[in-house]
Design a protein around this motif. Structure first.
Motif, PDB file in Angstrom:
ATOM      1  N   GLN A 130      15.784 -17.108  26.808  1.00  0.00           N
ATOM      2  CA  GLN A 130      16.911 -17.830  26.412  1.00  0.00           C
ATOM      3  C   GLN A 130      17.676 -16.439  26.208  1.00  0.00           C
ATOM      4  OE1 GLN A 130      16.940 -21.545  24.044  1.00  0.00           O
ATOM      5  NE2 GLN A 130      15.374 -20.824  24.024  1.00  0.00           N
ATOM      6  N   LEU A 131      18.340 -15.542  25.597  1.00  0.00           N
ATOM      7  CA  LEU A 131      17.525 -14.037  25.021  1.00  0.00           C
ATOM      8  C   LEU A 131      19.140 -14.122  26.661  1.00  0.00           C
ATOM      9  CD1 LEU A 131      15.734 -12.014  23.729  1.00  0.00           C
ATOM     10  CD2 LEU A 131      17.571 -12.532  22.346  1.00  0.00           C
ATOM     11  N   ASP A 132      18.610 -14.427  27.691  1.00  0.00           N
ATOM     12  CA  ASP A 132      19.413 -13.686  29.434  1.00  0.00           C
ATOM     13  C   ASP A 132      20.447 -14.311  29.421  1.00  0.00           C
ATOM     14  OD1 ASP A 132      17.225 -12.124  29.731  1.00  0.00           O
ATOM     15  OD2 ASP A 132      16.261 -13.275  31.193  1.00  0.00           O
ATOM     16  N   GLY A 133      20.231 -15.415  28.674  1.00  0.00           N
ATOM     17  CA  GLY A 133      21.759 -16.977  28.910  1.00  0.00           C
ATOM     18  C   GLY A 133      22.953 -17.588  27.438  1.00  0.00           C
ATOM     19  N   PHE A 134      22.440 -16.236  27.059  1.00  0.00           N
ATOM     20  CA  PHE A 134      23.005 -15.912  25.428  1.00  0.00           C
ATOM     21  C   PHE A 134      24.749 -15.138  25.016  1.00  0.00           C
ATOM     22  CE2 PHE A 134      24.690 -15.136  21.542  1.00  0.00           C
ATOM     23  CZ  PHE A 134      24.518 -16.131  20.893  1.00  0.00           C
ATOM     24  N   THR A 135      25.766 -15.604  26.293  1.00  0.00           N
ATOM     25  CA  THR A 135      27.068 -14.826  26.155  1.00  0.00           C
ATOM     26  C   THR A 135      27.899 -15.203  25.226  1.00  0.00           C
ATOM     27  OG1 THR A 135      28.166 -16.851  27.285  1.00  0.00           O
ATOM     28  CG2 THR A 135      26.305 -15.734  28.474  1.00  0.00           C
ATOM     29  N   ALA A 136      28.083 -15.237  24.384  1.00  0.00           N
ATOM     30  CA  ALA A 136      28.582 -16.102  23.847  1.00  0.00           C
ATOM     31  C   ALA A 136      30.320 -15.295  24.192  1.00  0.00           C
ATOM     32  CB  ALA A 136      28.896 -14.866  22.498  1.00  0.00           C
ATOM     33  N   SER A 137      30.867 -16.079  25.401  1.00  0.00           N
ATOM     34  CA  SER A 137      31.616 -16.008  26.245  1.00  0.00           C
ATOM     35  C   SER A 137      33.292 -16.546  25.394  1.00  0.00           C
ATOM     36  CB  SER A 137      31.686 -16.124  28.013  1.00  0.00           C
ATOM     37  OG  SER A 137      31.065 -17.762  27.532  1.00  0.00           O
ATOM     38  N   LYS A 138      33.053 -17.441  25.013  1.00  0.00           N
ATOM     39  CA  LYS A 138      33.608 -18.122  24.271  1.00  0.00           C
ATOM     40  C   LYS A 138      34.518 -18.095  22.455  1.00  0.00           C
ATOM     41  CE  LYS A 138      34.300 -21.365  27.865  1.00  0.00           C
ATOM     42  NZ  LYS A 138      34.748 -22.735  28.287  1.00  0.00           N
ATOM     43  N   PHE A 139      32.993 -17.565  22.003  1.00  0.00           N
ATOM     44  CA  PHE A 139      33.061 -17.524  20.528  1.00  0.00           C
ATOM     45  C   PHE A 139      34.536 -16.703  19.967  1.00  0.00           C
ATOM     46  CE2 PHE A 139      32.198 -14.651  17.084  1.00  0.00           C
ATOM     47  CZ  PHE A 139      31.675 -15.166  16.117  1.00  0.00           C
ATOM     48  N   ASP A 140      35.105 -17.216  19.193  1.00  0.00           N
ATOM     49  CA  ASP A 140      36.489 -16.731  18.669  1.00  0.00           C
ATOM     50  C   ASP A 140      35.806 -17.054  17.090  1.00  0.00           C
ATOM     51  OD1 ASP A 140      38.791 -16.873  17.393  1.00  0.00           O
ATOM     52  OD2 ASP A 140      39.655 -17.426  19.378  1.00  0.00           O
ATOM     53  N   ALA A 141      36.033 -16.291  16.482  1.00  0.00           N
ATOM     54  CA  ALA A 141      35.161 -16.296  14.502  1.00  0.00           C
ATOM     55  C   ALA A 141      36.736 -17.148  13.859  1.00  0.00           C
ATOM     56  CB  ALA A 141      34.738 -14.750  14.530  1.00  0.00           C
ATOM     57  N   GLU A 142      37.854 -16.702  14.393  1.00  0.00           N
ATOM     58  CA  GLU A 142      38.973 -17.099  13.552  1.00  0.00           C
ATOM     59  C   GLU A 142      39.461 -18.526  14.154  1.00  0.00           C
ATOM     60  OE1 GLU A 142      42.536 -14.568  14.505  1.00  0.00           O
ATOM     61  OE2 GLU A 142      41.348 -13.089  13.727  1.00  0.00           O
ATOM     62  N   LYS A 143      39.067 -18.775  14.762  1.00  0.00           N
ATOM     63  CA  LYS A 143      38.880 -20.384  15.452  1.00  0.00           C
ATOM     64  C   LYS A 143      38.121 -21.301  15.051  1.00  0.00           C
ATOM     65  CE  LYS A 143      41.070 -20.995  20.201  1.00  0.00           C
ATOM     66  NZ  LYS A 143      40.175 -20.784  21.515  1.00  0.00           N
ATOM     67  N   TRP A 144      36.733 -20.045  14.753  1.00  0.00           N
ATOM     68  CA  TRP A 144      35.670 -21.272  13.486  1.00  0.00           C
ATOM     69  C   TRP A 144      36.091 -21.265  12.269  1.00  0.00           C
ATOM     70  CZ3 TRP A 144      30.034 -19.081  13.822  1.00  0.00           C
ATOM     71  CH2 TRP A 144      29.325 -19.101  15.036  1.00  0.00           C
ATOM     72  N   ALA A 145      36.843 -19.857  11.211  1.00  0.00           N
ATOM     73  CA  ALA A 145      37.541 -19.711  10.236  1.00  0.00           C
ATOM     74  C   ALA A 145      38.746 -20.803  10.372  1.00  0.00           C
ATOM     75  CB  ALA A 145      37.970 -18.713  10.203  1.00  0.00           C
ATOM     76  N   ASP A 146      39.677 -21.247  11.209  1.00  0.00           N
ATOM     77  CA  ASP A 146      40.645 -22.333  10.841  1.00  0.00           C
ATOM     78  C   ASP A 146      39.946 -23.159  10.846  1.00  0.00           C
ATOM     79  OD1 ASP A 146      43.691 -22.880  10.950  1.00  0.00           O
ATOM     80  OD2 ASP A 146      42.646 -23.649  12.591  1.00  0.00           O
ATOM     81  N   LEU A 147      38.946 -23.751  11.953  1.00  0.00           N
ATOM     82  CA  LEU A 147      38.608 -24.825  11.715  1.00  0.00           C
ATOM     83  C   LEU A 147      37.884 -25.467  10.408  1.00  0.00           C
ATOM     84  CD1 LEU A 147      37.969 -28.175  13.118  1.00  0.00           C
ATOM     85  CD2 LEU A 147      35.519 -26.354  13.711  1.00  0.00           C
ATOM     86  N   PHE A 148      37.490 -24.386   9.714  1.00  0.00           N
ATOM     87  CA  PHE A 148      36.514 -24.081   8.594  1.00  0.00           C
ATOM     88  C   PHE A 148      37.409 -24.384   6.905  1.00  0.00           C
ATOM     89  CE2 PHE A 148      33.254 -21.666  10.062  1.00  0.00           C
ATOM     90  CZ  PHE A 148      32.335 -22.936  11.028  1.00  0.00           C
ATOM     91  N   GLU A 149      38.766 -22.957   7.659  1.00  0.00           N
ATOM     92  CA  GLU A 149      39.730 -23.864   6.568  1.00  0.00           C
ATOM     93  C   GLU A 149      40.579 -25.528   6.675  1.00  0.00           C
ATOM     94  OE1 GLU A 149      43.611 -21.364   5.215  1.00  0.00           O
ATOM     95  OE2 GLU A 149      42.989 -22.024   7.388  1.00  0.00           O
ATOM     96  N   LYS A 150      40.205 -26.061   7.402  1.00  0.00           N
ATOM     97  CA  LYS A 150      40.848 -27.641   7.268  1.00  0.00           C
ATOM     98  C   LYS A 150      39.928 -28.511   7.144  1.00  0.00           C
ATOM     99  CE  LYS A 150      44.133 -26.836  11.558  1.00  0.00           C
ATOM    100  NZ  LYS A 150      44.586 -26.458  13.292  1.00  0.00           N
ATOM    101  N   ALA A 151      38.460 -27.942   7.604  1.00  0.00           N
ATOM    102  CA  ALA A 151      37.407 -28.968   6.785  1.00  0.00           C
ATOM    103  C   ALA A 151      37.314 -29.385   5.232  1.00  0.00           C
ATOM    104  CB  ALA A 151      36.668 -29.033   7.611  1.00  0.00           C
ATOM    105  N   GLY A 152      38.537 -28.242   4.413  1.00  0.00           N
ATOM    106  CA  GLY A 152      38.632 -28.469   3.146  1.00  0.00           C
ATOM    107  C   GLY A 152      37.573 -27.310   2.358  1.00  0.00           C
ATOM    108  N   ALA A 153      36.437 -26.594   3.970  1.00  0.00           N
ATOM    109  CA  ALA A 153      35.915 -25.580   3.394  1.00  0.00           C
ATOM    110  C   ALA A 153      36.457 -24.926   1.992  1.00  0.00           C
ATOM    111  CB  ALA A 153      34.724 -25.216   4.563  1.00  0.00           C
ATOM    112  N   LYS A 154      35.201 -24.346   1.607  1.00  0.00           N
ATOM    113  CA  LYS A 154      35.196 -22.937   0.364  1.00  0.00           C
ATOM    114  C   LYS A 154      33.808 -22.227   0.337  1.00  0.00           C
ATOM    115  CE  LYS A 154      38.524 -25.348  -1.122  1.00  0.00           C
ATOM    116  NZ  LYS A 154      40.363 -25.062  -1.421  1.00  0.00           N
ATOM    117  N   TYR A 155      33.451 -22.378   1.032  1.00  0.00           N
ATOM    118  CA  TYR A 155      32.589 -21.303   1.831  1.00  0.00           C
ATOM    119  C   TYR A 155      31.513 -22.096   2.910  1.00  0.00           C
ATOM    120  CZ  TYR A 155      29.051 -23.839  -0.401  1.00  0.00           C
ATOM    121  OH  TYR A 155      27.746 -25.259  -0.731  1.00  0.00           O
ATOM    122  N   ALA A 156      31.740 -20.414   4.136  1.00  0.00           N
ATOM    123  CA  ALA A 156      30.256 -20.427   4.717  1.00  0.00           C
ATOM    124  C   ALA A 156      29.373 -19.449   4.828  1.00  0.00           C
ATOM    125  CB  ALA A 156      31.749 -20.155   6.089  1.00  0.00           C
TER     126      ALA A 156
END
Length: 428
Positions: A43-69
């Motif tokens: 599976q290493l060969d298929g792991f691309t993280a091609s659309k990984f956007d940490a800022e989108k993650w952080a924005d989603l977590f903030e909107k969810a009301g989370a205080k830690y991740a």
């Protein structure tokens, strides 16, 4: 325990790794023999993280009301999500992603003001030095049941190799604790395969705290952690001390293509309310796809949870655990000054909400999401024996929120609840 953790209420757990490529169980799929280790690592060969956007993650977590991740920096499979100096088995060197995902995650989470948590597996079923000893050094009588990924199948232990492995862990953890800014929380897993003595405790914890005295460490450290982590099953009895309930949004920790067994938004909100009622946090897990995107169903649940929290935030943040269910058959929280009680109404009432044992005179009752003021009556009670009657709050389905309704009860004095067994009325 850091105050921020006890006040946080909600954290987001992220299981992200190569297991999302084929949608297999993270690490356990090869450990339990469902597939071979070689198949798993393809599976290493298929792991691309091609659309990984940490800022989108952080924005989603903030909107969810989370205080830690908390992100899985490395699961039991040994695949690191950062460019570790101490192993080639990482997504920078061994996958098409070729990115230090931990750095991007840490930068984005910290920028949002969300507390930074790192999951790290103490065990490593891919490391050649790990399966060198048995738990507590006890060789089992039946070597045929020994798993080759965790212990020596020939029964011969090698303490030198084990010490090398501990040094390996120390080195990787030093990278995590020094290369990505201030880490607020370390979330360990896998302590069960070795004893506290074998993990070199308590010296190991002292080593970790040498990088950051404010560091919080979860319970999975053979009795040397800072808070408890019940998993998947909500506690019925409140755990002692600080605690956190970790659970999946469907049935899987990591992304599995065939797992459509999602909890509904209403179920997630009710579980969250149950946690804060008992004075704990909820660590809600998502499993991103291999490209780094979040399944729209998972995103919708996080956004829905965040909408509910924002509407009712005064009943969530800045509150303490609620009253026992013997008083009220639902969830609750209490304001810090103990002059406000918030009741979580999970179902539509027929005509009343029943509250038993309340000694205080109620100044005002409002429906939190609408501001509507409700009336109430008190039936029974023996005031000259200090035995309160039953409080009936007049409420109908028209007053409810579409998910979970919160009622705000205000008092002039600190909340007082009667806990006795009643008495015979001998005089009036």
């Amino acid at each position: 325990m850091q105050k921020w953790f006890e006040d946080a209420k909600l954290g987001i757990f992220i299981h992200y790794g190569i297991y999302a490529v084929d949608g297999v169980s993270e690490s356990w799929s090869f450990y339990n023999g469902r597939i071979t280790h070689e198949q798993y690592m393809k599976q290493l060969d298929g792991f691309t993280a091609s659309k990984f956007d940490a800022e989108k993650w952080a924005d989603l977590f903030e909107k969810a009301g989370a205080k830690y991740a908390v992100l899985t920096t490395k699961h039991h499979d040994g695949v690191a999500l950062w460019d570790t100096e101490y192993s080639d088995l990482n997504v920078v060197k061994k996958t098409p992603a070729k990115r230090d995902l931990i750095k991007e995650y840490a930068d984005a989470i910290t920028k949002k003001g969300i507390r930074l948590g790192m999951y790290y597996s103490l065990i490593d079923w891919s490391h050649p030095d790990y399966p060198s000893v048995f738990e507590s050094g006890k060789v089992p009588e039946d070597l045929s049941k020994v798993n080759k990924h965790s212990s020596p199948v020939d029964g011969i232990q090698d303490e030198e190799k084990w010490q090398k492995f501990l040094e390996f862990n120390n080195n990787q953890l030093r990278e995590i604790l020094t290369n990505y800014g201030k880490v607020d929380l370390l979330w360990f897993d896998g302590d069960w395969e070795r004893s506290a003595e074998q993990w070199n405790l308590p010296a190991f914890k002292d080593y970790l705290l040498s990088f950051n005295q404010d560091l919080i460490i979860n319970s999975r450290l053979q009795g040397h952690g800072d808070y408890k982590t019940p998993e998947q099953g909500i506690p019925i009895t409140r755990p002692e001390g600080p605690w956190e309930f970790c659970t999946t949004i469907n049935s899987s920790w990591g992304y599995q293509h065939a797992d459509d067994n999602y909890k509904s938004l209403n179920q997630i909100i009710r579980m969250f309310c149950d946690c804060i009622t008992l004075g704990g946090n909820m660590l809600l897990d998502i499993g991103p796809l291999e490209d780094g995107t979040v399944d729209p169903r998972q995103e919708a649940i996080l956004l829905g949870l965040g909408d509910w929290i924002r509407t009712h935030e005064e009943a969530v943040f800045g509150t303490d655990e609620g009253i026992m269910t013997r008083y009220y058959l639902g969830g609750s929280t209490i304001s810090k000054d103990k002059k406000t009680l918030y009741l979580f109404v999970y179902d539509d009432p027929k005509e009343n909400i029943c509250l038993k044992g309340l000694c205080n005179k109620i100044r005002k009752i409002t429906v939190l999401h609408s501001g509507k003021e409700l009336t109430h009556e008190i039936q029974g009670g023996v005031p000259w024996f200090n035995i309160p009657g039953t409080t009936w709050i007049h409420m109908t389905p028209e007053d409810t929120h579409e998910q979970v309704t919160v009622l705000k009860l205000e008092f002039d004095e600190e909340l007082e609840m009667y806990g006795g067994s009643g008495a015979v009325v001998t005089h009036n």
